[in-house]
Design a protein around this motif. Structure first.
Motif, PDB file in Angstrom:
ATOM      1  N   PRO A 170       0.802  -1.222   0.000  1.00 35.54           N
ATOM      2  CA  PRO A 170       0.000   0.000   0.000  1.00 35.54           C
ATOM      3  C   PRO A 170       0.841   1.282   0.000  1.00 35.54           C
ATOM      4  O   PRO A 170       0.311   2.365  -0.233  1.00 35.54           O
ATOM      5  N   SER A 171       2.162   1.164   0.274  1.00 38.16           N
ATOM      6  CA  SER A 171       3.024   2.350   0.311  1.00 38.16           C
ATOM      7  C   SER A 171       3.727   2.624  -1.007  1.00 38.16           C
ATOM      8  O   SER A 171       4.394   3.654  -1.153  1.00 38.16           O
ATOM      9  N   ARG A 172       3.582   1.704  -1.974  1.00 32.67           N
ATOM     10  CA  ARG A 172       4.377   1.805  -3.190  1.00 32.67           C
ATOM     11  C   ARG A 172       4.170   3.132  -3.926  1.00 32.67           C
ATOM     12  O   ARG A 172       5.111   3.667  -4.522  1.00 32.67           O
ATOM     13  N   PHE A 173       2.959   3.649  -3.921  1.00 32.62           N
ATOM     14  CA  PHE A 173       2.683   4.870  -4.682  1.00 32.62           C
ATOM     15  C   PHE A 173       2.408   6.068  -3.778  1.00 32.62           C
ATOM     16  O   PHE A 173       1.703   7.003  -4.152  1.00 32.62           O
ATOM     17  N   ALA A 174       3.025   6.043  -2.607  1.00 30.30           N
ATOM     18  CA  ALA A 174       2.899   7.177  -1.681  1.00 30.30           C
ATOM     19  C   ALA A 174       3.780   8.340  -2.155  1.00 30.30           C
ATOM     20  O   ALA A 174       4.834   8.124  -2.758  1.00 30.30           O
ATOM     21  N   TYR A 175       3.343   9.562  -1.865  1.00 34.34           N
ATOM     22  CA  TYR A 175       4.201  10.736  -2.094  1.00 34.34           C
ATOM     23  C   TYR A 175       5.371  10.693  -1.112  1.00 34.34           C
ATOM     24  O   TYR A 175       5.229  10.248   0.038  1.00 34.34           O
ATOM     25  N   HIS A 176       6.532  11.175  -1.587  1.00 36.79           N
ATOM     26  CA  HIS A 176       7.716  11.195  -0.731  1.00 36.79           C
ATOM     27  C   HIS A 176       8.700  12.219  -1.265  1.00 36.79           C
ATOM     28  O   HIS A 176       8.616  12.603  -2.441  1.00 36.79           O
ATOM     29  N   GLY A 177       9.636  12.636  -0.420  1.00 36.23           N
ATOM     30  CA  GLY A 177      10.641  13.610  -0.846  1.00 36.23           C
ATOM     31  C   GLY A 177      11.763  13.729   0.170  1.00 36.23           C
ATOM     32  O   GLY A 177      11.738  13.076   1.224  1.00 36.23           O
TER      33      GLY A 177
END
Ligand code: MD5
Ligand code: FE
Length: 207
Positions: A170-177
């Motif tokens: 479920p985290s594969r397409f999370a926003y991140h930076g």
């Protein structure tokens, strides 16, 4: 260590020897057929990180074998040993076998003290297989968000040299930076005198 479902942080996963070996490999790729450079975005922006790819070349926002946007050359091949490292990383992070994980591309990002990565999703891969991320050199602030928006809620995590992060499920397409790098916090014994290296392995789903 589980930051969100499928997002697992394993501090200090790489040995110093493994970090040295990866730094050496990244140095060769950086001066290989398609040299490391600041990626230019379609609307003219220039990324502050410097990137070199192996296996497939990432150009915003697709993967190709040929670096049309740099020098028209084919990127270096994705080495078998890196795939092995990726499988071991996945197995250790999730605590289950990972024999079928076959990453075919790696993006190597170099951050100097001023470089940043804005909040984004990695969705150019035609696969929902996990991403394996390895950090070497200076520490950074990594911001792990949600799948809906660039903004809150997010979780801030410090990533240090040798850390493993796996993003799947479920985290594969999370926003991140990466809002901040912490200059001078790395260990020169890795072979990296300054800055931060991030190596991400991915499955492109292309052939
Ligand atoms: C970095 N790189 O430190 C980060 C860490 C990139 C990038 O963001 O795209 O090269 S890797 C973080 C990452 C990758 C893929 C998926 C997710 C996070 N995720 O689902 O949160 O240079
Ligand atoms: Fe990303």
């Amino acid at each position: 260590r589980e930051i969100a479902p499928g997002a697992v942080h394993v501090p200090g996963w790489l040995t110093l020897d493994e970090q040295r070996h990866l730094v050496e490999a990244c140095r060769e790729w950086a001066t290989g057929p398609v040299p490391i450079r600041h990626t230019v975005l379609p609307r003219g922006g220039v990324m502050s990180v410097q990137t070199v790819c192996v296996g497939w070349h990432w150009q915003p926002y697709r993967y190709t074998r040929i670096a049309h946007d740099v020098n028209g050359r084919q990127v270096a091949e994705f080495p078998a040993w890196l795939g092995e490292l990726g499988r071991r990383a996945l197995a250790d992070a999730y605590g289950r076998p990972s024999d079928t994980y076959e990453p075919d591309t790696a993006l190597i990002n170099f951050y100097d003290g001023q470089a940043r990565m804005g909040m984004h999703q990695d969705k150019d891969e035609k696969s929902d297989a996990p991403v394996v991320s390895l950090s070497i050199g200076d520490r950074c602030l990594f911001r792990f968000g949600n799948t809906e928006t660039r903004g809150r809620p997010y979780t801030d995590v410090e990533l240090a040299s040798g850390d493993l992060f796996v993003f799947g499920g479920p985290s594969r397409f999370a926003y991140h930076g990466v809002p901040k790098v912490r200059p001078g916090t790395g260990d020169p014994a890795t072979g990296l005198a300054s800055g931060r290296l991030n190596i991400t392995m991915r499955v492109t789903g292309l052939r």
